[in-house]
Design an enzyme around this catalytic site. Structure first.
Site, PDB file in Angstrom:
ATOM      1  N   HIS A   1       1.393   5.661   0.741  1.00 63.37           N
ATOM      2  CA  HIS A   1       0.848   7.012   0.603  1.00 63.37           C
ATOM      3  C   HIS A   1      -0.675   7.024   0.621  1.00 63.37           C
ATOM      4  O   HIS A   1      -1.311   7.956   0.137  1.00 63.37           O
ATOM      5  CB  HIS A   1       1.431   7.704  -0.637  1.00 63.37           C
ATOM      6  CG  HIS A   1       2.740   8.354  -0.323  1.00 63.37           C
ATOM      7  ND1 HIS A   1       3.714   7.700   0.382  1.00 63.37           N
ATOM      8  CD2 HIS A   1       3.216   9.593  -0.561  1.00 63.37           C
ATOM      9  CE1 HIS A   1       4.741   8.523   0.551  1.00 63.37           C
ATOM     10  NE2 HIS A   1       4.469   9.681  -0.016  1.00 63.37           N
TER      11      HIS A   1
ATOM     12  N   ASP B   1      -0.014  13.225 -10.394  1.00 62.41           N
ATOM     13  CA  ASP B   1       0.692  14.506 -10.195  1.00 62.41           C
ATOM     14  C   ASP B   1       2.022  14.288  -9.486  1.00 62.41           C
ATOM     15  O   ASP B   1       2.965  15.048  -9.664  1.00 62.41           O
ATOM     16  CB  ASP B   1      -0.133  15.438  -9.303  1.00 62.41           C
ATOM     17  CG  ASP B   1      -1.390  15.905  -9.984  1.00 62.41           C
ATOM     18  OD1 ASP B   1      -1.518  15.710 -11.201  1.00 62.41           O
ATOM     19  OD2 ASP B   1      -2.265  16.459  -9.281  1.00 62.41           O
TER      20      ASP B   1
ATOM     21  N   GLU C   1      -5.366  20.730 -16.044  1.00 64.44           N
ATOM     22  CA  GLU C   1      -5.924  20.641 -14.689  1.00 64.44           C
ATOM     23  C   GLU C   1      -6.508  22.005 -14.320  1.00 64.44           C
ATOM     24  O   GLU C   1      -6.574  22.914 -15.157  1.00 64.44           O
ATOM     25  CB  GLU C   1      -4.873  20.199 -13.664  1.00 64.44           C
ATOM     26  CG  GLU C   1      -4.531  18.723 -13.760  1.00 64.44           C
ATOM     27  CD  GLU C   1      -3.889  18.146 -12.498  1.00 64.44           C
ATOM     28  OE1 GLU C   1      -3.744  18.872 -11.494  1.00 64.44           O
ATOM     29  OE2 GLU C   1      -3.515  16.956 -12.530  1.00 64.44           O
TER      30      GLU C   1
HETATM   31  C1  FAD Z   1       1.312  13.494  -2.175  1.00 63.11           C
HETATM   32  C2  FAD Z   1       0.335  12.589  -2.894  1.00 63.11           C
HETATM   33  C3  FAD Z   1      -0.049  12.891  -4.177  1.00 63.11           C
HETATM   34  C4  FAD Z   1      -0.953  12.068  -4.851  1.00 63.11           C
HETATM   35  N1  FAD Z   1      -1.291  12.397  -6.120  1.00 63.11           N
HETATM   36  C5  FAD Z   1      -2.139  11.597  -6.792  1.00 63.11           C
HETATM   37  C6  FAD Z   1      -2.500  11.890  -8.126  1.00 63.11           C
HETATM   38  O1  FAD Z   1      -2.083  12.886  -8.693  1.00 63.11           O
HETATM   39  N2  FAD Z   1      -3.332  11.038  -8.754  1.00 63.11           N
HETATM   40  C7  FAD Z   1      -3.815   9.908  -8.180  1.00 63.11           C
HETATM   41  O2  FAD Z   1      -4.534   9.156  -8.834  1.00 63.11           O
HETATM   42  N3  FAD Z   1      -3.506   9.619  -6.901  1.00 63.11           N
HETATM   43  C8  FAD Z   1      -2.696  10.433  -6.203  1.00 63.11           C
HETATM   44  N4  FAD Z   1      -2.393  10.134  -4.900  1.00 63.11           N
HETATM   45  C9  FAD Z   1      -3.051   8.991  -4.258  1.00 63.11           C
HETATM   46  C10 FAD Z   1      -2.284   7.718  -4.531  1.00 63.11           C
HETATM   47  O3  FAD Z   1      -2.405   7.323  -5.889  1.00 63.11           O
HETATM   48  C11 FAD Z   1      -2.819   6.548  -3.703  1.00 63.11           C
HETATM   49  O4  FAD Z   1      -2.851   6.884  -2.351  1.00 63.11           O
HETATM   50  C12 FAD Z   1      -1.948   5.317  -3.922  1.00 63.11           C
HETATM   51  O5  FAD Z   1      -2.593   4.207  -3.373  1.00 63.11           O
HETATM   52  C13 FAD Z   1      -0.620   5.480  -3.258  1.00 63.11           C
HETATM   53  O6  FAD Z   1       0.296   4.539  -3.748  1.00 63.11           O
HETATM   54  P1  FAD Z   1       1.202   3.753  -2.717  1.00 63.11           P
HETATM   55  O7  FAD Z   1       2.223   3.037  -3.502  1.00 63.11           O
HETATM   56  O8  FAD Z   1       1.680   4.623  -1.649  1.00 63.11           O
HETATM   57  O9  FAD Z   1       0.100   2.723  -2.205  1.00 63.11           O
HETATM   58  P2  FAD Z   1      -0.175   2.158  -0.721  1.00 63.11           P
HETATM   59  O10 FAD Z   1      -0.696   3.269   0.120  1.00 63.11           O
HETATM   60  O11 FAD Z   1       1.017   1.459  -0.228  1.00 63.11           O
HETATM   61  O12 FAD Z   1      -1.337   1.136  -1.047  1.00 63.11           O
HETATM   62  C14 FAD Z   1      -2.597   1.567  -1.513  1.00 63.11           C
HETATM   63  C15 FAD Z   1      -3.548   0.366  -1.673  1.00 63.11           C
HETATM   64  O13 FAD Z   1      -3.093  -0.474  -2.717  1.00 63.11           O
HETATM   65  C16 FAD Z   1      -2.767  -1.764  -2.231  1.00 63.11           C
HETATM   66  N5  FAD Z   1      -1.527  -2.159  -2.916  1.00 63.11           N
HETATM   67  C17 FAD Z   1      -0.306  -1.594  -2.827  1.00 63.11           C
HETATM   68  N6  FAD Z   1       0.563  -2.242  -3.639  1.00 63.11           N
HETATM   69  C18 FAD Z   1      -0.143  -3.233  -4.236  1.00 63.11           C
HETATM   70  C19 FAD Z   1       0.178  -4.241  -5.174  1.00 63.11           C
HETATM   71  N7  FAD Z   1       1.415  -4.372  -5.669  1.00 63.11           N
HETATM   72  N8  FAD Z   1      -0.790  -5.087  -5.574  1.00 63.11           N
HETATM   73  C20 FAD Z   1      -2.056  -4.964  -5.099  1.00 63.11           C
HETATM   74  N9  FAD Z   1      -2.415  -4.034  -4.200  1.00 63.11           N
HETATM   75  C21 FAD Z   1      -1.471  -3.171  -3.783  1.00 63.11           C
HETATM   76  C22 FAD Z   1      -2.581  -1.593  -0.731  1.00 63.11           C
HETATM   77  O14 FAD Z   1      -2.829  -2.790  -0.019  1.00 63.11           O
HETATM   78  C23 FAD Z   1      -3.605  -0.521  -0.430  1.00 63.11           C
HETATM   79  O15 FAD Z   1      -4.888  -1.070  -0.320  1.00 63.11           O
HETATM   80  C24 FAD Z   1      -1.497  10.938  -4.206  1.00 63.11           C
HETATM   81  C25 FAD Z   1      -1.128  10.644  -2.891  1.00 63.11           C
HETATM   82  C26 FAD Z   1      -0.221  11.468  -2.246  1.00 63.11           C
HETATM   83  C27 FAD Z   1       0.137  11.154  -0.832  1.00 63.11           C
END
Ligand code: FAD
Length: 509
Positions: free
Chosen positions: A84, A148, A264
């Site tokens: 994400h 969120d 918020e």
């Molecule tokens: C609809 C939506 C709502 C959101 N709401 C919020 C919110 O309310 N608050 C907030 O803070 N953020 C929010 N986000 C942002 C979100 O927290 C970040 O984009 C987060 O990185 C997404 O998590 P993911 O598991 O999809 O990570 P990924 O996109 O898969 O990875 C993100 C980063 O972390 C690294 N990574 C992933 N897993 C690991 C691991 N196990 N160890 C080390 N590194 C790792 C990846 O290499 C990459 O650099 C939101 C995003 C979306 C799309």
């Protein structure tokens, strides 16, 4: 020498201890796996990996890292949680993406373990926060700090910060971790905490995946509430809105009954319905009167607060909420409330996601911009950006969030963590959560750039949250006084610059 062939490029590993072929059957070059690893929620960046690792164990992750570490030409490795990210941060061009979710499949439901004393849960880095919520609720417990949206992985949010309406009170998710297991860029397995390998512990929290792969995090728990009172009130005047927000977050003593559990805020602009995908809140019958306010003022500001309650407090919660709202300056007649289950409140964004997905509007470009802004400059930001750039361009589609959080003299945002914030005690999170078409996202990107330029010109000390930059100078500027330590830690824990190349901090491909 072992040779493992992925795509047309062999990895030549000059190390007798590495049995590269141990993970050969976990490396997929299947076009659909490779394609999925080359896109993310942002739908803007694209980077094609050579292969995707689908690990069953942390050992296999370490084997992959060793393979690259000892390869004559190392290749990039990105953990992908739920993908994400918005700008390719979990991608690895010509490298290998680790599909962390495949760990979950192999843990047979043991990826989240609640301790017998109920004080914490040990959680796999690949677990989604919704899974953490569901599992801990079975024990009547829950973490205190959330995002969120809960379909994000623990490793993914801990690599950024993990913020939401609870952050003013409990700090971000990265401030609510007791211990982690991490595999570094040297393939070392390390358990770290504030007392053990603390340099790695603080590096990884908000570390944008640069120092190691989180395979387990220990998250503190508290008794979960049963239900929440959820209130929104409207303002036409920005300074009254922010004054009330700051007043409310200043009452955050854990024992003070007037302490809120969540706060918020957001903008309401002329976008059809006052509701949006983040949550459908306002009753249909009230839409006309809200819309006529928006038409008159062009922007309305919406303050959103929540108070938890359970069987012991169900008879007093209304009185407490009334006390909390007393003396605030919202527009009379524009107070709306809901009473929902605690889990339903935390998972409030999911319904919107499913609706957009069914309309084909979820998998579209998301040129988001997320910023931290010092409280002392939020009014300049309102004048120049919300009431200036945004109204002039008139292209904003999607929620715009504005809410404050405390640093509490470093307790809630420990400066040893890698996450970057403006220096002030209170700062705002502002999120432009745009959705666009595949052919018009550049217009939003232009607006984002104009906003950043305006902040520079106006001297607003803005820090990007979920940052993305294309030059090293921009990263150095972003980290400011933390750059030196960030760089030192990179040399210490990932000297060959293997991890999360898609962040484009040390790797510019
Ligand atoms: C609809 C939506 C709502 C959101 N709401 C919020 C919110 O309310 N608050 C907030 O803070 N953020 C929010 N986000 C942002 C979100 O927290 C970040 O984009 C987060 O990185 C997404 O998590 P993911 O598991 O999809 O990570 P990924 O996109 O898969 O990875 C993100 C980063 O972390 C690294 N990574 C992933 N897993 C690991 C691991 N196990 N160890 C080390 N590194 C790792 C990846 O290499 C990459 O650099 C939101 C995003 C979306 C799309």
């Amino acid at each position: 020498m072992s040779i493992i062939k992925i795509s047309s490029k062999p990895f030549d590993v000059h190390h007798k201890d590495i049995k590269a072929l141990d993970i050969a059957d976990k490396l997929s070059v299947d076009p659909s796996a490779v394609e999925a690893a080359s896109r993310d929620f942002g739908h803007i960046a694209k980077a094609i990996p050579l292969a995707v690792l689908q690990p069953s164990t942390p050992k296999e992750i370490a084997a992959l890292i060793k393979l690259s570490y000892y390869n004559s030409v190392p290749f990039g490795i990105a953990a992908k949680g739920h993908g994400h990210s918005l700008r390719g941060q979990a991608m690895a061009n010509n490298g290998v993406v680790i599909d962390m979710k495949s760990m979950n499949k192999c843990r047979n439901g043991t990826g989240i373990r609640v301790s017998t004393d109920g004080l914490y849960a040990d959680v796999g880095g690949e677990q989604l926060w919704i899974e953490v919520l569901n599992k801990t609720l079975e024990h009547g417990l829950a973490p205190v700090s959330w995002t969120d949206y809960l379909y994000l992985t623990v490793g993914g949010t801990l690599s950024n910060a993990g913020i939401s309406g609870q952050t003013f009170r409990y700090g971000p998710q990265i401030s609510n971790v007791l211990e982690m297991d991490v595999i570094t860029g040297k393939a070392d397995f390390m358990t770290c905490s504030p007392k053990m390998n603390s340099e790695l512990f603080y590096a990884v929290l908000g570390g944008l995946g640069q120092f190691g792969i989180i395979t387990r995090a220990r998250i503190p728990l508290q008794p979960a509430s049963l239900r929440v009172k959820w209130v929104r009130v409207l303002y036409s005047d920005f300074s009254s809105f922010t004054r009330d927000q700051v007043l409310l977050i200043s009452r955050n003593g854990r024992k003070d009954q007037n302490t809120l559990d969540y706060l918020e805020g957001s903008l309401l602009m002329d976008q059809g319905s006052p509701n949006n995908w983040r949550s459908s809140f306002f009753p249909h019958s009230d839409h006309p009167k809200i819309i006529s306010l928006i038409t008159k003022h062009r922007i309305m500001y919406c303050l959103e607060v929540v108070k938890h309650y359970d069987d012991q407090t169900k008879n007093t919660v209304d009185k407490v909420m009334k006390q909390i709202l007393q003396g605030l300056s919202y527009m009379p007649g524009f107070m709306f409330q809901k009473d929902v289950r605690y889990g339903e409140f935390l998972n409030r964004v999911r319904a919107g996601e499913l609706k957009l997905e069914s309309q084909g509007l979820w998998e579209v470009p998301h040129p988001w911009l997320n910023l931290f802004i010092p409280k002392s400059q939020i009014s300049d930001f309102n004048n120049g950006v919300f009431r200036g750039i945004v109204l002039e361009r008139n292209i904003t589609t999607g929620p715009v969030l504005v809410y404050p959080m405390n640093r509490h003299k470093q307790v809630l945002w420990d400066d040893r963590m890698s996450a970057v914030t403006p220096g002030e005690e209170i700062f705002y999170a502002v999120g432009f959560l745009h959705s666009s078409g595949f052919n018009d996202w550049e217009a939003f990107e232009d607006q984002n750039m104009e906003i950043m330029k305006f902040c520079n010109r106006a001297g607003i000390v803005v820090k990007q949250y979920l940052p993305h930059y294309s030059t090293k100078d921009e990263w150095v500027h972003h980290f400011g006084s933390k750059w030196k330590i960030f760089q030192l830690r990179k040399h210490q824990f990932d000297p060959r610059m293997l991890l999360s190349p898609g962040q484009r901090i040390f790797n510019n491909n």
